[in-house]
Design an enzyme around this catalytic site. Structure first.
Site, PDB file in Angstrom:
ATOM      1  N   ASN A 410       0.818  -1.201   0.000  1.00 19.37           N
ATOM      2  CA  ASN A 410       0.000   0.000   0.000  1.00 19.37           C
ATOM      3  C   ASN A 410       0.858   1.261   0.000  1.00 19.37           C
ATOM      4  O   ASN A 410       1.027   1.908  -1.024  1.00 19.37           O
ATOM      5  CB  ASN A 410      -0.939  -0.029   1.213  1.00 19.37           C
ATOM      6  CG  ASN A 410      -1.956   1.091   1.194  1.00 19.37           C
ATOM      7  OD1 ASN A 410      -1.880   1.998   0.381  1.00 19.37           O
ATOM      8  ND2 ASN A 410      -2.912   1.033   2.098  1.00 19.37           N
ATOM      9  N   ASP A 411       1.446   1.587   1.157  1.00 18.96           N
ATOM     10  CA  ASP A 411       2.169   2.848   1.276  1.00 18.96           C
ATOM     11  C   ASP A 411       3.349   2.960   0.318  1.00 18.96           C
ATOM     12  O   ASP A 411       3.708   4.053  -0.100  1.00 18.96           O
ATOM     13  CB  ASP A 411       2.673   3.014   2.721  1.00 18.96           C
ATOM     14  CG  ASP A 411       1.517   3.094   3.709  1.00 18.96           C
ATOM     15  OD1 ASP A 411       0.457   3.618   3.326  1.00 18.96           O
ATOM     16  OD2 ASP A 411       1.680   2.625   4.851  1.00 18.96           O
ATOM     17  N   VAL A 412       3.954   1.818  -0.045  1.00 18.14           N
ATOM     18  CA  VAL A 412       5.144   1.870  -0.896  1.00 18.14           C
ATOM     19  C   VAL A 412       4.810   2.259  -2.329  1.00 18.14           C
ATOM     20  O   VAL A 412       5.707   2.479  -3.134  1.00 18.14           O
ATOM     21  CB  VAL A 412       5.926   0.541  -0.891  1.00 18.14           C
ATOM     22  CG1 VAL A 412       6.453   0.238   0.508  1.00 18.14           C
ATOM     23  CG2 VAL A 412       5.082  -0.602  -1.409  1.00 18.14           C
ATOM     24  N   ALA A 451       0.918   3.631   7.415  1.00 17.96           N
ATOM     25  CA  ALA A 451       1.085   5.079   7.527  1.00 17.96           C
ATOM     26  C   ALA A 451      -0.252   5.740   7.873  1.00 17.96           C
ATOM     27  O   ALA A 451      -0.302   6.903   8.248  1.00 17.96           O
ATOM     28  CB  ALA A 451       1.637   5.659   6.236  1.00 17.96           C
TER      29      ALA A 451
END
Lengths: 484, 121
Positions: A410-412, A451
């Site tokens: 997700n965040d990456v 995050a």
């Protein structure tokens, strides 16, 4: 003159060399296995030489009371038992639980240093003098070995529990708050100063060093608890470094260069890895240690965050999209590890390759729960390492790619990192998956990642959401693809 | 890098000489700090260029090396130490040995899975 001490010193030198060369070889894929073996030889040599020295200088011969016979039998027994347990655990552990087991082993290394430091206490009691009677540097080394060893032990156990999903709290009572950590730190300094430089009677020595041990054990808990689950790669790397530093301090206790060399090698390697991980998240070490941003926002939560124009997809559609593609990039994340879907990815990739499609994998440096976690998982599923691409090497290629399949990450791959300067992850290097013609995100829900922020990728024009467990989704897609 | 390795090797040789002969002219603290300083340099140099693919094996391999405290714990069961210290020593030996054997075996297992396209398997 060649004395036994000199021979053993030379053996220690050889094993230091084996450690350095071993680590050097561990840095290249082709020689890594050999490097690990060399380091293991170095360890065997060091252990053998030490036992030889102890036996030849009569250290392991019985003294009055015949007690020592038993303690040496116990020592040998502990070695045998430790080898069996270590070997058994190492062989049994599944590759997906690798991060927590590395953390666990690391904690044991730290505890060994702590006990080596503590063994100096009964010695001082016997002499009836302070620890510092053997030199101020000696006393400081003992205190640091106990302190750092104990912090490594409990810190690693917290990391183990968090990685194994057995613990998700950031506080236990007062433990975990920065204020309490400061108090614990002061207790340790006070108890250490008392136990190292002032206490000379048995009572004082035991009490002060006991307090130091207890304070340090609690400090290890307090320091690691606030670190968020997504920041675990940093935490493990740092704890790895601590265990090396603890080993190094025992070198100053025992006046042994081998311990100093190997301890500081490990210490340095841990610090470099920590630095690499922090850079990959565009955060400072201090920021990670104080506790992740996502944790403050409630650790993500399960709400759908008000996405309005998400396009859902199914296994059938994904199979059709993949069938038409001539280049595909998979982006694995922690969701892949949780679902244990690495073998399914490999199977799907194999099918696509047979159709003449180019398959690659894009690995973000902090994907997963420890440095290099994804590489290990995919290697387990027989994915050739040439197909694994780091961020720098693949980001320019997304725009020439037909389909990107994001698997539980997700965040990456959140565009906010590049185009929203106010985002908490602004400036973090991300995989620019949205440049591809089509992006399919396989994810269990629309919930945010660690995050704790929304991901605009989910509602971009060229992205499709496949809300399912990664393994199930891949299985279904494989079935559909075979039926086409 | 070979320069650093050479320097470290020289320093280690020079450093161990006075200790072994117990000449006593240079206190161990100073020798130890020299060794420490140079080893940190070697560590940084050796590890800086490791590719991300190998981060996990590097970590678990170096983790196994940190079990070198096994050497320290073996001294603690020697006659230099009172019997009560031997108890700490035995526990330390057990922990360090699990760390060492477990660490090396697990690293070997991981590295066994890496293979190039068209390689064996």
């Amino acid at each position: 003159m060649i004395s036994m001490t000199n021979v053993v010193e030379l053996a220690y030198m050889a094993s230091s060399l084996l450690f350095v060369l071993g680590i050097l070889k561990l840095g290249k894929v082709k020689t890594a296995k050999q490097g690990n073996l060399w380091a293991a030889y170095g360890m065997a040599l060091a252990i053998g030489a030490t036992m030889l020295l102890l036996i030849t200088r009569g250290d392991w011969s019985p003294r009055e009371g015949e007690w020592t016979y038993q303690s040496h039998a116990l020592a040998l027994g502990a070695m045998a038992l430790g080898s069996v347990i270590g070997w058994w655990m190492a062989v049994k552990v599944p590759m997906t639980s690798m991060p927590e087991f590395v953390a666990f082993f690391n904690g044991l290394g730290g505890s060994a240093s702590m006990f080596v430091g503590l063994a100096e206490v009964p010695r001082a009691v016997e002499r009836g003098q302070t620890l510092s009677s053997e030199g101020a540097d000696f006393a400081v080394a003992v205190i640091l070995a106990v302190l750092i060893g104990a912090v490594t032990l409990t810190g690693s156990l917290v990391a183990y529990a968090k990685l194994a999903g057995k613990l998700n709290k950031n506080r236990i009572g007062p433990l975990g708050s920065q204020g309490f950590n400061v108090v614990l730190g002061l207790v340790c300094i006070g108890a250490g100063a008392w136990g190292g430089f002032f206490a000379a009677d048995p009572m004082g020595l035991w009490l002060s060093n006991g307090l130091l041990t207890l304070g340090s054990l609690l400090l290890g808990l307090g320091l690691t608890l606030p670190i968020g689950g997504a920041d675990m790669p940093v935490a493990i790397a740092l704890l790895n470094s601590y265990s090396g530093i603890a080993g190094m301090t025992t070198g100053f206790i025992l006046k042994n260069n081998l311990l100093i060399v190997s301890g500081s090698l490990v210490g340095a390697s841990g610090i470099i890895l920590t630095q690499i991980m922090c850079k990959a998240m565009n955060r400072s070490l201090a920021n990670v240690l104080v506790g992740g941003m996502g944790e403050a926002a409630g650790g993500g939560g399960s709400k759908d965050e008000g996405y309005t124009k998400v396009k859902s997809t199914s296994a059938e559609e994904l199979a059709a999209v993949l069938d038409a593609a001539s280049s595909v990039i998979f982006v694995p994340g922690y969701g892949l590890a949780v679902a244990q879907a690495q073998h399914k990815v490999r199977e799907l990739a194999g099918l696509l390759e047979k159709k003449g499609c180019q398959v690659r994998y894009a690995i973000h440096p902090v994907a997963g729960r420890m440095p290099g976690h994804m590489n290990i998982l995919l290697a387990e599923a027989d994915v050739p390492y040439e197909q694994l691409y780091e961020l720098d090497r693949i980001n320019d290629d997304f725009k020439n790619t037909d389909v990107v399949v994001v698997l539980g990450a997700n965040d990456v791959c959140n565009p906010a990192a590049t185009n929203d300067p106010k985002s908490p992850i602004a400036g973090m290097p991300v995989l620019t998956v949205w440049d591809a013609r089509t992006v399919v995100v396989v994810k269990r829900s629309l919930a945010s990642g660690y995050a704790g922020i929304r991901n605009e990728l989910f509602q971009m024009d060229n992205s499709l959401m496949f809300l399912a467990d990664a393994k199930k989704a891949l299985e279904d897609t494989i079935t559909e693809l075979k039926a086409l | 890098m070979s320069l650093f390795l050479g320097l470290a090797a020289q320093a280690a040789e020079a450093a161990s000489a006075p200790v072994a002969q117990e000449s006593g002219s240079i206190p161990f603290l100073i020798v130890g700090l020299w060794v420490l300083l140079l080893s940190i340099f070697v560590g940084f140099e050796v590890i800086q260029k490791v590719p991300p693919t190998l981060h996990t094996p590097l970590m678990s391999g170096s983790n196994a090396i940190s079990g070198i405290t096994i050497v320290g714990s073996l001294y603690c069961v020697g006659n230099d130490y009172p019997l009560s210290a031997g108890i700490f020593g035995v526990i330390a030996i057990l922990c360090a040995m699990i760390n060492v054997v477990g660490g090396f075996v697990v690293t070997d297992r991981m590295l066994g899975m890496f293979h190039a396209k068209g390689g064996k398997k």
